[in-house]
Design an enzyme around this catalytic site. Structure first.
Site, mmCIF file in Angstrom:
data_model
loop_
_atom_site.group_PDB
_atom_site.id
_atom_site.type_symbol
_atom_site.label_atom_id
_atom_site.label_comp_id
_atom_site.label_asym_id
_atom_site.label_seq_id
_atom_site.Cartn_x
_atom_site.Cartn_y
_atom_site.Cartn_z
ATOM 1 N N GLU A 164 -48.061 50.733 -49.575
ATOM 2 C CA GLU A 164 -47.575 51.086 -50.906
ATOM 3 C C GLU A 164 -47.547 52.598 -51.107
ATOM 4 O O GLU A 164 -46.590 53.147 -51.671
ATOM 5 C CB GLU A 164 -48.453 50.414 -51.965
ATOM 6 C CG GLU A 164 -48.325 48.894 -51.948
ATOM 7 C CD GLU A 164 -49.290 48.195 -52.882
ATOM 8 O OE1 GLU A 164 -48.860 47.783 -53.970
ATOM 9 O OE2 GLU A 164 -50.476 48.055 -52.522
ATOM 10 N N GLU A 167 -51.545 40.816 -48.694
ATOM 11 C CA GLU A 167 -52.289 40.316 -49.849
ATOM 12 C C GLU A 167 -52.145 38.810 -50.051
ATOM 13 O O GLU A 167 -53.081 38.144 -50.504
ATOM 14 C CB GLU A 167 -51.849 41.055 -51.122
ATOM 15 C CG GLU A 167 -52.324 42.495 -51.215
ATOM 16 C CD GLU A 167 -51.397 43.479 -50.524
ATOM 17 O OE1 GLU A 167 -51.611 44.698 -50.667
ATOM 18 O OE2 GLU A 167 -50.449 43.031 -49.835
#
Length: 260
Positions: free
Chosen positions: A104, A124
């Protein structure tokens, strides 16, 4: 805890991310300091030991409830918004894994370089959660929605070559040494350009993508018009006509573009 190693060479600041870096706010402060430093035009982010990472360990995240999760996500998203809002260009140099928050943060950079052995993932989903530092939105703004959904839904890792093919990575290198040398050369080349105009171009690109098309065009028009009031416009065009190298001097610290 010292999470970062920072060095300055020429007009570039190199920030090495340690694996023990868990607080996005700490990196935020380092980046804001670099933005305020008149001696720095470019910010380079690199993993200290190859991995490109920031954030909490899974064992810590396991103890989080909704309140802690929201605070954690807010801090991570503040970091990526800060990165996109800085006027100075940020270059990610990745030689290893960029998983979860590391991926990210890379997506929030202006330029992404990686070695062929590097891998990227949003793992995730395998932990029963989703990305929280803005990854779903940052990735979707860089590449096709279907590819982003595949990464988020599966948690699979992909290679630097795959990201390059999708237009996410700007270049892929055989090893870290060749990548770092290329970044050195790029920063040297960009340092000959107007730091103000580079920042104005970054702001126009990052702001415009958040607007509808007509508003984005108007934003660009206003930025383009403002650039004609700057000394660097006169210097750049004068140098072109006179067939000489331009000597730009305008800086963001001295000029401020405000959207009309």
């Amino acid at each position: 805890m010292n999470c970062f190693s920072i060095s300055v060479s020429g007009r570039s600041a190199l920030i090495l991310l340690e694996k023990k870096c868990t607080d996005p706010q700490a990196l935020c402060r380092v980046l804001e300091d670099a933005e305020a430093d008149r001696g720095i035009d470019f910010i380079r982010l690199r993993g200290a030991d190859g991995s490109f990472t920031i954030g909490r360990a899974v064992s810590e995240l396991q103890t989080f409830g909704e309140k802690e999760a929201r605070v954690y996500a807010e801090r991570g998203q503040r970091l990526v918004k800060t990165m996109r809002g800085l006027k100075k260009l940020i270059i990610a140099e990745i030689d290893g894994e960029a998983f979860g928050p590391g991926f990210e943060i890379a997506l929030a950079c202006d330029i992404i370089f990686a070695t062929a052995s590097s891998r990227f993932a949003f793992p995730e989903v395998n932990l029963g959660v989703i990305p929280g530092f803005g990854g779903t939105q940052l990735a979707a703004r860089r590449v096709y929605e279907t590819f982003v959904k595949y990464l988020v839904f599966t948690g699979d890792s992909v290679t630097a070559e795959e990201l390059y093919a999708k237009g996410i990575a700007n270049a892929v290198f055989a090893d870290g040494a060749s990548m770092n040398a290329h970044t050195d050369a790029l920063c040297a080349r960009l340092s000959e350009k107007s730091s103000f105009i580079l920042g104005l171009a970054k702001e126009t690109l990052n702001s415009g993508i958040e607007m509808d098309f007509d508003k984005a065009l108007l934003f660009e028009q206003n930025a383009f018009t403002f650039s004609f009031s700057c000394e660097d416009k006169r210097e750049g065009m004068g140098a072109f006509i006179e067939k000489r190298k331009p000597m730009f001097k305008n800086r963001w610290e001295d000029l401020r573009f405000e959207e009309e």
